[in-house]
Design a protein around this motif. Structure first.
Motif, short mmCIF file in Angstrom:
data_model
loop_
_atom_site.label_atom_id
_atom_site.label_comp_id
_atom_site.label_asym_id
_atom_site.label_seq_id
_atom_site.Cartn_x
_atom_site.Cartn_y
_atom_site.Cartn_z
N VAL A 216 96.88 73.78 2.44
CA VAL A 216 97.78 73.36 1.37
C VAL A 216 98.88 74.38 1.20
O VAL A 216 100.06 74.04 1.10
CB VAL A 216 97.01 73.16 0.04
N LYS A 217 98.49 75.68 1.19
CA LYS A 217 99.48 76.76 1.00
C LYS A 217 100.51 76.75 2.12
O LYS A 217 101.70 76.95 1.89
CB LYS A 217 98.77 78.11 0.97
N ILE A 218 100.03 76.50 3.36
CA ILE A 218 100.95 76.54 4.51
C ILE A 218 101.96 75.40 4.46
O ILE A 218 103.15 75.60 4.67
CB ILE A 218 100.16 76.49 5.85
N VAL A 219 101.48 74.18 4.18
CA VAL A 219 102.36 73.01 4.31
C VAL A 219 103.13 72.68 3.03
O VAL A 219 104.03 71.86 3.05
CB VAL A 219 101.58 71.75 4.76
N ARG A 220 102.74 73.35 1.95
CA ARG A 220 103.36 73.08 0.63
C ARG A 220 104.89 73.03 0.69
O ARG A 220 105.51 72.07 0.19
CB ARG A 220 102.85 74.16 -0.34
N PRO A 221 105.54 74.05 1.28
CA PRO A 221 107.01 74.03 1.27
C PRO A 221 107.62 72.81 1.96
O PRO A 221 108.66 72.32 1.54
CB PRO A 221 107.39 75.31 2.05
N VAL A 222 106.96 72.32 3.00
CA VAL A 222 107.52 71.18 3.74
C VAL A 222 107.13 69.87 3.09
O VAL A 222 107.97 69.00 2.82
CB VAL A 222 107.02 71.19 5.21
N LEU A 223 105.83 69.69 2.85
CA LEU A 223 105.35 68.39 2.37
C LEU A 223 105.47 68.24 0.86
O LEU A 223 105.55 67.13 0.35
CB LEU A 223 103.89 68.17 2.80
N GLY A 224 105.48 69.35 0.15
CA GLY A 224 105.53 69.32 -1.31
C GLY A 224 106.60 68.40 -1.87
O GLY A 224 106.31 67.51 -2.68
N PRO A 225 107.85 68.57 -1.43
CA PRO A 225 108.94 67.74 -1.98
C PRO A 225 108.75 66.23 -1.72
O PRO A 225 109.24 65.40 -2.48
CB PRO A 225 110.18 68.24 -1.24
N LEU A 226 108.02 65.90 -0.63
CA LEU A 226 107.82 64.48 -0.32
C LEU A 226 106.76 63.86 -1.23
O LEU A 226 106.72 62.65 -1.41
CB LEU A 226 107.39 64.31 1.15
N PHE A 227 105.87 64.71 -1.73
CA PHE A 227 104.78 64.21 -2.58
C PHE A 227 104.82 64.93 -3.92
O PHE A 227 103.92 65.69 -4.25
CB PHE A 227 103.43 64.45 -1.89
N PRO A 228 105.86 64.64 -4.72
CA PRO A 228 106.02 65.40 -5.97
C PRO A 228 104.91 65.12 -6.99
O PRO A 228 104.74 65.91 -7.92
CB PRO A 228 107.38 64.92 -6.49
N GLN A 229 104.16 64.03 -6.79
CA GLN A 229 103.15 63.69 -7.80
C GLN A 229 101.84 64.47 -7.61
O GLN A 229 100.96 64.39 -8.44
CB GLN A 229 102.86 62.19 -7.75
N ILE A 230 101.73 65.19 -6.49
CA ILE A 230 100.49 65.92 -6.24
C ILE A 230 100.57 67.30 -6.91
O ILE A 230 101.50 68.05 -6.65
CB ILE A 230 100.24 66.08 -4.73
N PRO A 231 99.59 67.63 -7.78
CA PRO A 231 99.60 68.95 -8.43
C PRO A 231 99.51 70.08 -7.41
O PRO A 231 99.02 69.89 -6.29
CB PRO A 231 98.35 68.92 -9.31
N LYS A 232 99.92 71.25 -7.83
CA LYS A 232 100.14 72.37 -6.93
C LYS A 232 98.96 72.69 -6.00
O LYS A 232 99.14 72.84 -4.80
CB LYS A 232 100.51 73.62 -7.75
N ASP A 233 97.75 72.80 -6.56
CA ASP A 233 96.66 73.29 -5.71
C ASP A 233 95.68 72.19 -5.32
O ASP A 233 94.55 72.46 -4.93
CB ASP A 233 95.93 74.43 -6.42
N HIS A 234 96.14 70.96 -5.41
CA HIS A 234 95.24 69.85 -5.07
C HIS A 234 95.05 69.75 -3.56
O HIS A 234 96.01 69.93 -2.80
CB HIS A 234 95.84 68.54 -5.61
N PRO A 235 93.81 69.47 -3.10
CA PRO A 235 93.55 69.42 -1.65
C PRO A 235 94.26 68.27 -0.93
O PRO A 235 94.39 68.30 0.30
CB PRO A 235 92.03 69.23 -1.55
N ALA A 236 94.76 67.26 -1.66
CA ALA A 236 95.38 66.09 -1.02
C ALA A 236 96.43 66.48 0.00
O ALA A 236 96.47 65.93 1.11
CB ALA A 236 95.99 65.17 -2.08
N LEU A 237 97.27 67.45 -0.35
CA LEU A 237 98.35 67.84 0.53
C LEU A 237 97.83 68.39 1.86
O LEU A 237 98.39 68.10 2.92
CB LEU A 237 99.22 68.89 -0.18
N GLY A 238 96.75 69.17 1.77
CA GLY A 238 96.14 69.72 3.00
C GLY A 238 95.60 68.61 3.88
O GLY A 238 95.76 68.62 5.10
#
Lengths: 357, 181
Positions: A216-238
């Motif tokens: 999650v920490k690694i991909v946050r900068p890239v994927l974060g903006p595409l998925f604004p509804q996901i809270p910061k430390d949620h595993p979904a992004l990973g």
């Protein structure tokens, strides 16, 4: 939209099949009830004098010209005529009927019956008649309408035969497909269970070990903006990142279970459990247009070495289509119709308990 | 060079999954996770998901295959052919363009057919194969991914996926033509 497409597919299928069947009836395409003249050879001596003869093996010869004028007397069905296409058809018919067909001649309560053993690749429209009327032994039954014994050669006779009644062929095929595919879907889903279980088990370990959190920490900068509804430390992004990575590396049978795992994670955040959130739509759009670093395994299986030459074109196309998928998911999500159904909208009256992260 | 890529690629595919499969439990044990228990806990989901997606798959498989079997799909191709030919879209790859978002197996069959008919290195086969490689079976992905979590209202997922598909299909034609001259 899916509602309309789904219903549309089914309705169009049935209406189209019915329309085609109607056209077949109107054109009298299968000559139901009419008799075709054929030559029978190989009758045993004295066959004509027997009152109740046993079944005998004979050969049947059909004249290609008779066949043509029987099924297409007016030349309107593309069989007869002078065009190159109909010349091809006629040549094929000549070749096909050059050999006599083996058949069994038997006598039933309803009269004489001639069962033809026919090879594959039958000419039209006999192929359709065969599929519609073949018996349990895969023979084509025909019914004797007239019989002229050849007195000079007692082993031969000229007969006129009628084919079995053929109609509603297309509708029958559509109905059969419907039932077959319903069963097929279940087999398919059960076949997927094992692989899904395997990857979900592995991902659970990765989650419990904190590996997904690292991701999650690694991909946050890239994927974060595409998925604004996901809270910061949620595993979904990973999990989304893992799914997209599996897609890029063409690990087809891992990508699906991992995508499902990511969806489940997004569903935890969903406030309205039967409606897709913007994040879910985005994940789906990215999956349908995923970037391929390696050509899919199926393509290599079909094309072998030739598939590797397509490596760069495929990469380029997917790169652009990924961009388009992301853009259209974002833009469509801003449209009024879709925005007002967003489960994550503020003050959603349908919001369910426990949907809050 | 191309031969090398092919070899590395097959090596890569051969080792990457086993590596992931040992790396995850190894990292888990290092982090003192009860790996067996975690695995079984997670794998339970597999069964649930498998059952959950059945109604969605039945809906999609039935509708799409009825459409194919009725001959309506072929009629649709005939209908679209003149317009597409005018914008430089080869009619031979049209079945691929229509079938790709609907069925994975069917569209793989189209690639195989075209490869047999036109040869592996013909522009037609390359276009169809690029379409196959660069798009996904949108309807199937939709049924499985959303079915697994019981999402019935798909909102703008299908339009977004189809827009990307249509673009990828046209792009395949033009990029292959550019790339292979």
């Amino acid at each position: 939209m899916l509602n309309y497409i789904w219903a549309g597919l089914i309705i169009i299928s049935v209406v189209f099949a019915l329309w085609q069947d109607g056209t077949d009836f109107k054109d009298h395409r299968f000559r139901n009830g009419e008799a075709l003249t054929v030559q029978i050879d190989g009758l045993p001596p004295g066959y004509a004098d027997q009152l109740d003869p046993d079944p005998v093996d004979v050969t049947v010869k059909i004249d290609p010209t008779d066949y043509l004028s029987f099924f297409d007397p007016t030349g309107t069905q593309g069989l007869a005529g002078d065009s190159e296409e109909s010349a091809n058809v006629q040549a094929e018919l000549q070749a096909f009927f050059s050999q006599p067909l083996p058949a069994t001649l038997l006598t039933t309560a309803g009269g004489r019956e001639l069962q033809l053993a026919v090879p594959d690749a039958l000419p039209a429209p006999l192929d359709v008649i065969y599929d519609a009327t073949k018996n349990d032994n895969d023979l084509l039954p025909t019914y004797m309408d007239g019989w002229i014994q050849n007195d000079a050669h007692p082993s031969q006779a000229t007969a006129s035969i009628k084919f079995g009644h053929t109609g509603f062929v297309n509708v029958k095929v559509v109905t059969e497909t419907m039932f077959k595919q319903a069963g097929n879907a279940v087999t398919f889903a059960i076949g997927l269970m094992g692989v899904i279980a395997l990857w979900m088990g592995l991902m659970k370990i990765a989650e419990d070990a904190g590996l997904i959190a690292v991701f999650v920490k690694i991909v946050r900068p890239v994927l974060g903006p595409l998925f604004p509804q996901i809270p910061k430390d949620h595993p979904a992004l990973g999990l989304i990142a893992v799914n997209l990575a599996a897609n890029m590396l063409a690990l087809g049978n891992a990508a699906t279970p991992l995508g499902i795992k990511a969806m489940e994670s997004l569903q935890e955040l969903n406030k309205e459990k039967d409606t897709a959130t913007d994040s879910m739509v985005m994940l789906l759009a990215m999956n349908t247009a995923s970037v391929q670093l390696l050509p899919p395994v199926t393509l290599i299986a079909i094309m072998g070495l030739a598939a590797t030459e397509l490596f760069i074109p495929i990469f380029l196309v997917t790169l652009v289509s990924l961009g388009v998928a992301i853009t259209s998911a974002k833009l469509l999500g801003k449209m009024k119709t879709f925005k007002k159904t967003d489960p994550m909208r503020p003050n959603n009256p349908n919001a369910q308990k426990g949907g809050d992260a | 060079m191309i031969e090398d890529i092919r070899i590395y690629q097959s090596y890569f595919s051969a080792v990457v999954i086993p590596l992931i499969v040992i790396a995850i439990p190894l990292y888990g044990m290092f982090k003192r996770v009860s790996v067996y228990e975690s695995f079984v806990e997670g794998a339970k989901e597999g069964f649930k998901v498998g059952v959950m997606i059945i109604p969605y798959l039945v809906a999609i498989f039935v509708a799409i295959n009825m459409f194919r079997a009725s001959g309506a799909m072929t009629a649709m191709e005939d209908f679209l052919r003149p317009a597409l030919t005018m914008i430089g879209f080869p009619p031979e790859v049209l079945p691929m363009a229509i079938m790709r978002p609907l069925t994975g197996g069917g569209s793989a069959g189209v690639v195989a057919d075209l490869a047999q008919e036109h040869g592996m290195s013909s522009i037609i086969t390359r276009m169809a194969a690029t379409m196959f490689g660069s798009t996904e079976t949108t309807f199937y992905i939709l049924a499985v991914y959303f079915g697994a979590v019981n999402i019935k209202k798909t909102r703008h997922a299908l339009p977004a996926g189809l827009i990307a598909d249509v673009l990828a299909i046209f792009l395949s034609v033009y990029i292959v033509r550019l790339w292979f001259g």
